[in-house]
Design an enzyme around this catalytic site. Structure first.
Site, PDB file in Angstrom:
ATOM      1  N   ASN B  69      65.334  16.522 130.246  1.00 22.89           N
ATOM      2  CA  ASN B  69      65.649  16.789 131.640  1.00 22.89           C
ATOM      3  C   ASN B  69      65.046  18.104 132.077  1.00 22.89           C
ATOM      4  O   ASN B  69      64.928  19.047 131.299  1.00 22.89           O
ATOM      5  CB  ASN B  69      67.166  16.765 131.883  1.00 22.89           C
ATOM      6  N   ILE B  71      66.085  19.503 135.432  1.00 19.81           N
ATOM      7  CA  ILE B  71      66.772  19.494 136.726  1.00 19.81           C
ATOM      8  C   ILE B  71      66.430  20.776 137.491  1.00 19.81           C
ATOM      9  O   ILE B  71      66.332  20.773 138.711  1.00 19.81           O
ATOM     10  CB  ILE B  71      68.315  19.405 136.520  1.00 19.81           C
ATOM     11  N   GLY B  72      66.261  21.866 136.745  1.00 22.95           N
ATOM     12  CA  GLY B  72      65.938  23.129 137.406  1.00 22.95           C
ATOM     13  C   GLY B  72      67.174  23.838 137.927  1.00 22.95           C
ATOM     14  O   GLY B  72      67.086  24.652 138.849  1.00 22.95           O
ATOM     15  N   LEU B  73      68.331  23.531 137.331  1.00 24.26           N
ATOM     16  CA  LEU B  73      69.571  24.243 137.635  1.00 24.26           C
ATOM     17  C   LEU B  73      69.942  24.205 139.117  1.00 24.26           C
ATOM     18  O   LEU B  73      70.462  25.168 139.677  1.00 24.26           O
ATOM     19  CB  LEU B  73      69.486  25.689 137.120  1.00 24.26           C
ATOM     20  N   ASN B 127      74.738  30.768 130.548  1.00 26.00           N
ATOM     21  CA  ASN B 127      73.530  30.028 130.175  1.00 26.00           C
ATOM     22  C   ASN B 127      72.379  31.023 130.150  1.00 26.00           C
ATOM     23  O   ASN B 127      71.878  31.414 131.206  1.00 26.00           O
ATOM     24  CB  ASN B 127      73.280  28.912 131.184  1.00 26.00           C
ATOM     25  N   CYS B 130      67.571  30.849 130.982  1.00 27.66           N
ATOM     26  CA  CYS B 130      67.003  30.983 132.320  1.00 27.66           C
ATOM     27  C   CYS B 130      65.846  31.964 132.239  1.00 27.66           C
ATOM     28  O   CYS B 130      65.895  32.912 131.460  1.00 27.66           O
ATOM     29  CB  CYS B 130      68.035  31.553 133.294  1.00 27.66           C
ATOM     30  N   GLY B 217      70.881  14.614 123.527  1.00 25.16           N
ATOM     31  CA  GLY B 217      71.268  13.297 123.030  1.00 25.16           C
ATOM     32  C   GLY B 217      71.213  13.228 121.509  1.00 25.16           C
ATOM     33  O   GLY B 217      70.919  14.220 120.836  1.00 25.16           O
ATOM     34  N   GLY B 244      74.212  16.021 121.142  1.00 28.01           N
ATOM     35  CA  GLY B 244      74.163  14.627 120.696  1.00 28.01           C
ATOM     36  C   GLY B 244      75.475  14.062 120.192  1.00 28.01           C
ATOM     37  O   GLY B 244      75.474  13.068 119.469  1.00 28.01           O
ATOM     38  N   GLY B 265      78.030  15.962 126.029  1.00 28.50           N
ATOM     39  CA  GLY B 265      77.070  16.101 127.121  1.00 28.50           C
ATOM     40  C   GLY B 265      76.486  14.777 127.556  1.00 28.50           C
ATOM     41  O   GLY B 265      77.110  13.999 128.290  1.00 28.50           O
TER      42      GLY B 265
END
Ligand SMILES: Cc1cc2nc3c(=O)[nH]c(=O)nc-3n(C[C@H](O)[C@H](O)[C@H](O)COP(=O)(O)OP(=O)(O)OC[C@H]3O[C@@H](n4cnc5c(N)ncnc54)[C@H](O)[C@@H]3O)c2cc1C
Ligand SMILES: Cc1cc2nc3c(=O)[nH]c(=O)nc-3n(C[C@H](O)[C@H](O)[C@H](O)COP(=O)(O)O)c2cc1C
Ligand code: FES
Lengths: 263, 317
Positions: B69, B71-73, B127, B130, B217, B244, B265
Site C-alpha cells: 500500500n 496510501i500516503g497517510l 509513526n 514518515c 499481510g 501478518g 492489520g
C-alpha cells in the site's frame, strides 16, 4: 447493512469468451441490495491467505427463488480461482457494499450504458426498477465473442442495442456513438453507466452537453471494500473543493459532474 | 474463560488484541460489524496537524500472500479528529491509541500536544515511517538519532504513554529499539510495513502511482516475528507485535517471541471480525497451555532470565 456470509454456488455457466455467470444460493444479507452496490468475494480456499484480498463484483441478476448471480471476466488469479468453483462449493461474501444508483423519482425514461464487465450492475438496475420507468440499454464490447447480456435485457422487455469495436456484432464503433444517436433523437431524463474509465468520461461529456442527469459506477483497486483503508479513492468535487472520496463507500456510484465537472 | 487482561505502558487492557493503525480507519466502518468494546485497544489511522491528501491511485496492489500500500497517510487532520471521531470513539469501552505523523519533529510535537490537551486518549503511537522534510526526506524511522529526537519531543509535549512504532526497513532493528527506549518510549510497536514494489510487465511501469509501497499481510509474518524476538532481547519496555497476524496461532507466535500485546492489520480487510477471531484463538491457545498469559510472553526465548518480564503480582498464581 453489510455482513460476511457463506453460501453455496448453484451453477456456473459461460456467457461469453472468458466470461462466466456464477449463480449462488439465496442469502438474506442480499435481499435489500440496491443496483450499483457490490459484493467483495473471497477467492482463496478456506484457510488459505493466497490470493489474499477479496475481489469486488457487481450483482448481475436475481432469480425468482432468491438466488443471485455475478458475471465475471477471467483476468487474473482471483477470477481464475472463481472459475474453478463448482456447484455445491462454498462462496464467502462480504456485502452489500457501497452506495448504489439513485432513482430520480420523476425520471420516466432511463438510458443504461454498459461497457464490458460494466454491464452487470445495469442489468441488476433494470431488473430492480422494472416497471418504474421506461428503459433502454446500450451495450459496448470489444468484439462479438465478448458480448453478453442483451438476451437478459430482452427478457425484461428492455431493448438492448449492441456496439462492438470491430463491428462483429451490432453497431461498429463505440457504445457512445449509440448514446449520441439516442440523445439526438429522443428525450431521456436519466442516464446510468458503468464501464471502463474512458467510456465513463465520454458518457459524462455527452450527458452534460445534452443536459441529462447522469450517474456513473466506478472501479478502483480495493483493499477493504468497506471504507477503512483509503485505497480506492477518486477525486470528487464537493462543497469543500475537490476531495478524495472512497469508491467503496461514497461510491461506487457518483454523479457525472461530481467527477468530471460540467463538460 | 481465561483472563487475558494485561497492563501495558500504564494502560489496563481488557485483552491484548488491538487493531493496527491505518487498517481500521477511525473505527466507524468496522463498528458496523462488531462492538469495538471487545477490543483491547483501537489504534487509529495516523493523524497530522493539518489534513494530508495522500497519494494518487493506484494506492494498493496484491502480492503473494500480501499486499503493498501507498496510501500516503491521507487524513483529515487533528482538529477534525478531535471534533468528529474522538467523541464518537469514546463511546466504546476500549483503549484509544492515536497514531501520530509529522514531517518535522515540531509537527509531531504539535499534534501530540493538541491531542493530549483534548483528553479521552489513552496513548500516542508515533509513526516514525514518515519522511523528514527538513532533512532531505529521509525517514525518521531509518535513523536512530532522528527517531530518538521525535520521541523526546513528543514525550515533552504529552503526559500520555508514548509508543514509537518501528519501521522494519533498517539493518539493525535492535539498535532502533534501544534508541527510542533511551529517548523515553513507554512501549514499542513493531512492525510497520516493509518497503516493496511491483511492476506491471505489460505496461512496463510500476503498479503503484507512488512507485514504492509498504508490504503487509501473512507474507511478512516471519520477518516481523524475528524482529519482535530481537527487540525483546534488546530492550525492557513492553512490545506490541504486528505483521501478518491472521488468527490466534499467529498472535501466539508474536507473544512467544516477546510481544505483550498484538495488533491485527491487513486481516481486517479479509474478515471484518478478524480481531475477534484472533482474540478467540489466542484465548483457546492460552487455555490449552495451562499457563497464564503473562507467562507466555517471550516464553520461546531460551534464557528468559536475561530479560525479566515485569510480571503483575497476580499473573503467576
Ligand atoms: C465496484 C466494482 C465492481 C466490479 N464489478 C465487476 C463485475 O461485475 N464483473 C467483473 O468481471 N469485474 C468486476 N469488477 C472488476 C473485478 O473486481 C476485477 O476484474 C477482479 O478483481 C480481478 O481479479 P483477478 O485476481 O482476476 O485479477 P488480477 O489483475 O490478478 O487482480 C490483482 C488485484 O487487482 C485488483 N483488480 C484487478 N482489476 C481490477 C478492476 N478492474 N477493478 C478493481 N480492482 C481490480 C484485484 O481485485 C486484485 O486485488 C468490479 C470492480 C469494482 C471495483
Ligand atoms: C492500507 C494500510 C494502511 C496503513 N496505514 C498506517 C498508518 O497510517 N500508520 C501506521 O503507523 N501504520 C499503518 N499501516 C501499517 C499497519 O498498521 C501494520 O503495522 C502493518 O500493516 C503490519 O501489520 P499487518 O501485516 O497485520 O497488516 C498501514 C497498513 C496498511 C495495510
Ligand atoms: S477499499 Fe478500503 S477504503 Fe475503499
Amino acid at each position: 447493512m453489510a455482513e460476511t456470509f457463506v453460501t453455496a454456488v448453484v451453477a456456473q455457466r459461460p456467457v461469453a469468451a472468458g466470461h462466466y455467470e456464477l449463480i449462488a444460493a439465496h442469502h438474506p444479507a442480499l435481499d435489500a441490495v440496491q443496483p450499483g452496490q457490490f459484493i467483495n468475494v473471497r477467492v482463496a480456499r478456506p484457510g488459505s491467505w493466497d490470493p489474499l484480498l477479496r475481489r469486488p463484483f457487481s450483482l448481475y441478476r436475481r432469480f425468482a427463488n432468491g438466488d443471485w448471480s455475478i458475471v465475471y471476466r477471467v483476468v487474473g488469479r482471483g477470477t481464475e480461482a472463481l472459475a474453478r468453483l463448482r456447484p455445491g462449493d462454498d462462496i464467502d461474501v462480504l456485502g452489500p457494499l457501497g452506495r448504489g444508483f439513485v432513482k430520480v423519482p420523476e425520471a420516466r425514461r432511463l438510458l443504461l450504458v454498459g461497457g464490458g464487465v460494466g454491464v452487470p450492475p445495469l442489468l441488476f438496475l433494470a431488473q430492480t426498477w422494472q416497471g418504474q420507468a421506461e428503459m433502454k440499454a446500450l451495450l459496448g464490447f470489444a468484439e462479438a465473442g465478448l458480448a453478453f447480456g442483451w438476451t437478459e435485457f430482452a427478457a425484461l422487455g428492455i431493448e438492448a442495442e449492441v456496439a462492438t469495436d470491430d463491428g462483429s456484432l451490432g453497431h461498429r464503433g463505440f457504445v457512445t456513438d449509440l448514446l449520441e444517436n439516442q440523445l439526438n433523437r429522443n428525450e431521456w431524463d436519466g442516464l446510468y453507466a458503468c464501464g471502463p474509465r474512458p467510456m465513463l468520461e465520454a458518457v459524462a461529456r455527452i450527458a452534460c452537453r445534452a443536459g441529462v442527469p447522469c450517474q456513473l459506477a466506478f472501479e478502483e483497486a480495493m483493499g477493504c471494500g468497506v471504507g477503512a483503508c483509503l485505497s480506492c479513492v477518486l477525486p470528487v468535487r464537493t462543497e469543500g473543493g475537490v476531495q478524495y472520496q472512497r469508491v467503496c463507500r461514497e461510491g461506487p456510484v457518483f454523479w457525472a459532474e461530481e467527477v468530471y465537472g460540467h463538460g | 474463560m481465561v483472563d487475558l487482561s494485561i497492563e501495558i505502558a500504564g494502560m489496563e487492557l481488557k485483552n491484548p488484541v488491538m487493531v493496527a493503525s491505518g487498517t481500521f480507519g477511525y473505527g466507524r466502518e468496522y463498528a458496523e460489524f462488531f462492538d469495538l468494546s471487545r477490543l483491547g485497544a483501537v489504534m487509529v489511522k495516523g493523524v497530522s496537524s493539518e489534513p494530508w491528501t495522500g497519494n494518487p491511485v493506484p494506492r494498493i496492489v496484491e502480492t503473494p500472500s500480501g499486499m503493498l500500500n501507498a496510501i500516503g497517510l491521507q487524513n483529515p487532520g487533528v482538529d477534525y479528529f478531535l471534533e468528529v471521531d474522538l467523541p464518537w470513539l469514546r463511546g466504546f469501552d476500549t483503549r484509544i491509541i492515536v497514531n501520530i505523523i509529522g514531517r518535522s519533529v515540531e509537527e509531531y510535537a504539535d499534534v501530540a500536544a493538541r491531542l493530549s490537551a483534548a483528553g479521552g486518549i489513552d496513548a500516542l503511537e508515533i509513526n516514525i515511517s514518515c519522511p523528514n522534510i527538513k532533512e532531505g526526506g529521509i525517514q525518521f524511522g531509518s535513523d536512530p538519532r532522528a527517531a530518538a529526537r521525535v520521541v523526546e519531543a513528543v514525550k515533552r509535549a504529552t503526559h500520555l504513554p508514548v509508543i514509537p512504532k518501528l519501521s522494519p526497513n533498517v539493518t539493525d532493528i535492535a539498535q532502533m529499539a534501544r534508541a527510542v527506549e533511551d529517548a523515553g518510549a513507554d512501549a514499542i510497536s513493531l512492525v510497520n510495513t516493509f518497503l516493496g514494489m511491483a511492476i506491471d510487465i505489460r505496461r512496463r511501469k510500476p503498479v503503484l502511482a507512488n512507485v514504492f509501497g509498504g508490504l503487509s499481510g501473512p507474507a511478512i509474518r516471519p520477518l516481523a516475528v524475528r524482529m519482535v524476538w530481537q527487540v525483546y532481547e534488546a530492550v525492557r519496555v513492553p512490545l506490541i507485535g504486528m505483521g501478518g497476524i491472521m488468527d490466534g496461532a499467529d498472535a501466539a507466535e508474536f507473544v512467544l517471541a516477546g510481544a505483550r500485546a498484538v495488533a491485527v492489520g491487513t486481516a481486517n480487510f479479509i474478515r471484518p471480525t478478524a480481531a475477534l477471531d484472533v482474540l478467540a484463538g489466542l484465548e483457546r491457545y492460552v487455555e490449552e497451555t495451562g499457563l497464564s498469559y503473562a507467562e507466555l510472553i517471550g516464553a520461546a526465548h531460551p534464557r528468559r532470565t536475561a530479560r525479566q518480564e515485569p510480571t503483575r503480582p497476580e499473573a503467576n498464581q
